[in-house]
Design a protein around this motif. Structure first.
Motif, short mmCIF file in Angstrom:
data_model
loop_
_atom_site.label_atom_id
_atom_site.label_comp_id
_atom_site.label_asym_id
_atom_site.label_seq_id
_atom_site.Cartn_x
_atom_site.Cartn_y
_atom_site.Cartn_z
N GLY A 56 0.81 -1.21 0.00
CA GLY A 56 0.00 0.00 0.00
C GLY A 56 0.83 1.25 0.00
O GLY A 56 2.04 1.22 0.28
N ASP A 57 0.17 2.40 -0.29
CA ASP A 57 0.88 3.67 -0.42
C ASP A 57 1.50 4.14 0.89
O ASP A 57 2.57 4.75 0.89
N ASP A 58 0.86 3.89 2.02
CA ASP A 58 1.39 4.34 3.30
C ASP A 58 1.82 3.16 4.16
O ASP A 58 1.74 3.18 5.38
N ILE A 59 2.29 2.12 3.51
CA ILE A 59 2.86 0.96 4.18
C ILE A 59 4.36 0.95 3.87
O ILE A 59 4.76 1.07 2.71
N TRP A 60 5.18 0.78 4.89
CA TRP A 60 6.63 0.87 4.72
C TRP A 60 7.31 -0.40 5.20
O TRP A 60 6.82 -1.07 6.11
N GLY A 61 8.42 -0.69 4.59
CA GLY A 61 9.08 -1.96 4.88
C GLY A 61 10.07 -1.95 6.02
O GLY A 61 10.18 -2.92 6.76
N TYR A 62 10.81 -0.83 6.19
CA TYR A 62 11.97 -0.86 7.09
C TYR A 62 12.21 0.54 7.64
O TYR A 62 11.94 1.54 6.96
N TYR A 63 12.75 0.59 8.87
CA TYR A 63 13.14 1.89 9.41
C TYR A 63 14.41 1.74 10.24
O TYR A 63 14.45 1.03 11.24
N GLN A 64 15.44 2.44 9.78
CA GLN A 64 16.71 2.54 10.50
C GLN A 64 17.32 3.89 10.13
O GLN A 64 17.77 4.08 9.01
N PRO A 65 17.31 4.86 11.03
CA PRO A 65 17.77 6.21 10.69
C PRO A 65 19.24 6.24 10.31
O PRO A 65 20.03 5.39 10.73
N ILE A 66 19.60 7.24 9.51
CA ILE A 66 21.00 7.42 9.11
C ILE A 66 21.64 8.36 10.13
O ILE A 66 21.59 9.59 10.01
N THR A 67 22.24 7.78 11.15
CA THR A 67 22.84 8.55 12.24
C THR A 67 24.21 7.98 12.59
O THR A 67 24.57 6.87 12.15
N TYR A 68 24.95 8.73 13.37
CA TYR A 68 26.27 8.28 13.83
C TYR A 68 26.19 6.92 14.51
O TYR A 68 26.97 6.00 14.19
N ASN A 69 25.25 6.77 15.45
CA ASN A 69 25.14 5.51 16.19
C ASN A 69 24.85 4.34 15.27
O ASN A 69 25.47 3.28 15.37
N GLU A 70 23.87 4.52 14.38
CA GLU A 70 23.52 3.43 13.48
C GLU A 70 24.66 3.12 12.51
O GLU A 70 24.88 1.96 12.14
N PHE A 71 25.40 4.14 12.12
CA PHE A 71 26.47 3.94 11.15
C PHE A 71 27.66 3.21 11.76
O PHE A 71 28.14 2.22 11.21
N TYR A 72 28.16 3.67 12.92
CA TYR A 72 29.35 3.03 13.49
C TYR A 72 29.07 1.58 13.83
O TYR A 72 29.95 0.71 13.72
N LYS A 73 27.83 1.29 14.26
CA LYS A 73 27.47 -0.08 14.57
C LYS A 73 27.40 -0.92 13.30
O LYS A 73 27.92 -2.04 13.25
N SER A 74 26.76 -0.39 12.26
CA SER A 74 26.49 -1.17 11.05
C SER A 74 27.74 -1.50 10.25
O SER A 74 27.83 -2.56 9.62
N VAL A 75 28.74 -0.59 10.26
CA VAL A 75 29.93 -0.87 9.45
C VAL A 75 30.68 -2.09 9.98
O VAL A 75 31.36 -2.79 9.22
N LYS A 76 30.55 -2.37 11.26
CA LYS A 76 31.22 -3.54 11.82
C LYS A 76 30.71 -4.81 11.14
O LYS A 76 31.46 -5.77 10.95
#
Length: 409
Positions: free
Chosen positions: A175-195
């Motif tokens: 649907g138009d207002d149905i979304w699959g995923y949410y993970q903000p682009i932030t320092y915390n999310e980035f340093y964790k994810s690159v590992k």
């Protein structure tokens, strides 16, 4: 007779020495902040439990509220007057460890009590510099109803970002207002994810930034694509229309969200659909937050063994673990889930074991003496990427240059 008198005197001296040793236990000083206020009574009971099992050690508790604690700690450490042991949060621990303010605890702590990921988060160059005491983390929450509507299997612990993206696209198509995923682009999310892609923000000996490495660029490119790609699965700020990510999830309009375990009670109350959790997928391998309070020993302490014994007990003693669980005061860091049955039995989520499984993939913040300044530089650029056309490579090149110019190492 003289020999008998001498023997009696010798026995008296021995008994006096034994009595003195028992009567005068060693006293260690302990600086603490996280129990200030609501959990002070629990903290005192923990210390009493330790002292009852270790009558040769007494603990002089010096408790200070969070707002003043680190100023006071900096003063005592800088003045060579630190307590024998002291509590730290992860960000401050890393800065103090780099400055040599945390003693090497290798061989003084029973590491079998803690998960490998947890120990790695408080180790450097193969040496242990802190004992994890309590933690919280983030996991992948998912809406079972949306997965069922999309006709796709629920997430599993071996998912990668590619698996999550495929599922997110199927849910977005509902649907138009149905979304699959949410993970903000932030320092915390980035340093964790690159590992999770073999990347890092620093080289192995913390002497140079490696922000714009190919491994890191690939991770950031994937994060940007979720929100800026042609078939984006994550809403922009405009598309969120003033709603928060938790709002979207509770409304049943978001298939997956990366967020903290502190959301359990809110989601249990507000979500009118079945949901559960799994270990957060990584780009290639899992990598999860390690929000923790840890205990360290001062390298200047002349009571290191007693202090190490105490802080080990604060993280792993069964009676102390039970006191923490009963008080709902964060989560203990023990590896043995049999000791955590009380927490695991509460539902939802059904898969609470994922919280502790996540600790095998714990990612500590970058070891920076000036972590606040570095995170500000990184966030100032990452926060703009939803709206501009800067590529991942361009963004990380700009961040790398600013960090090097700031001389933060």
């Amino acid at each position: 007779m003289k020999k008998l008198i001498a023997l009696v005197l010798s026995l008296v001296l021995v008994l006096t020495a034994v009595y003195t040793a028992v009567a005068d236990p060693v006293t260690i000083t302990y600086a603490h902040f996280s129990g200030a206020g609501a959990q002070e009574e629990t903290l005192k009971k923990m210390i009493e439990a330790f002292e009852a099992k270790n009558p040769d050690i007494k603990v002089d508790l010096q408790i200070t509220g969070f707002d003043d604690y680190f100023t006071k700690l900096a003063t005592t450490v800088g003045g060579n007057n630190a307590t024998d042991c002291f509590e730290m949060n992860m960000e401050n621990y890393l800065a103090y460890m780099l400055r040599g303010a945390c003693a090497d605890l290798t061989g003084l702590v029973d590491t079998a009590n803690y998960s490998e990921g947890t120990l790695n988060a408080v180790s450097s160059d193969g040496k242990l510099y802190a004992v994890p005491m309590s933690f919280s983390t983030c996991v992948l929450f998912y809406n079972k109803a949306l997965f069922d509507q999309a006709g796709i299997a629920y997430p599993t612990a071996d998912w990668t970002w590619a698996d999550a993206q495929k599922a997110a696209e199927a849910i977005k198509a509902l649907g138009d207002d149905i979304w699959g995923y949410y993970q903000p682009i932030t320092y915390n999310e980035f340093y964790k994810s690159v590992k999770g892609n073999g990347g890092s923000l620093l080289n192995d000996d913390y002497t140079a930034f490696t922000v714009n490495s190919p491994e890191n660029v690939a991770v950031l490119d994937a994060m940007i694509s979720r929100v800026r790609g042609e078939n984006h699965v994550m809403p922009t700020s405009e598309e969120m229309a003033g709603r928060g990510d938790w709002d979207l999830f509770c409304e049943g309009k978001l298939g997956m969200i990366i967020t903290g375990i502190w959301g359990f009670s809110t989601f249990a109350e507000k979500c009118a659909f079945d949901w559960d959790i799994v270990v957060e997928p990584g780009y290639a391998t899992p990598s999860t937050f390690f929000f923790a309070n840890v205990n360290c020993v001062s390298p200047d302490s002349d009571k290191k063994e007693a202090a190490a014994k105490f802080i080990d007990a604060m993280g792993s003693d069964p009676d102390i673990v039970q006191l923490r669980l009963d008080a709902s005061w964060e989560l203990p860091t023990v590896a043995d889930q049999n000791k955590l049955a009380q927490y695991l039995e509460v539902t939802p989520p059904a898969n609470r074991a994922a919280v502790f499984d996540s600790m095998d993939f714990a990612a500590a913040p970058p070891a920076l003496k000036e972590s606040g300044a570095a995170s500000e530089i990184i966030n100032n650029i990452l926060s703009t990427l939803e709206l501009n056309e800067m590529t991942a490579q361009e963004a990380l090149d700009a961040i790398q240059a600013e960090l090097e110019d700031a001389n933060l190492l």
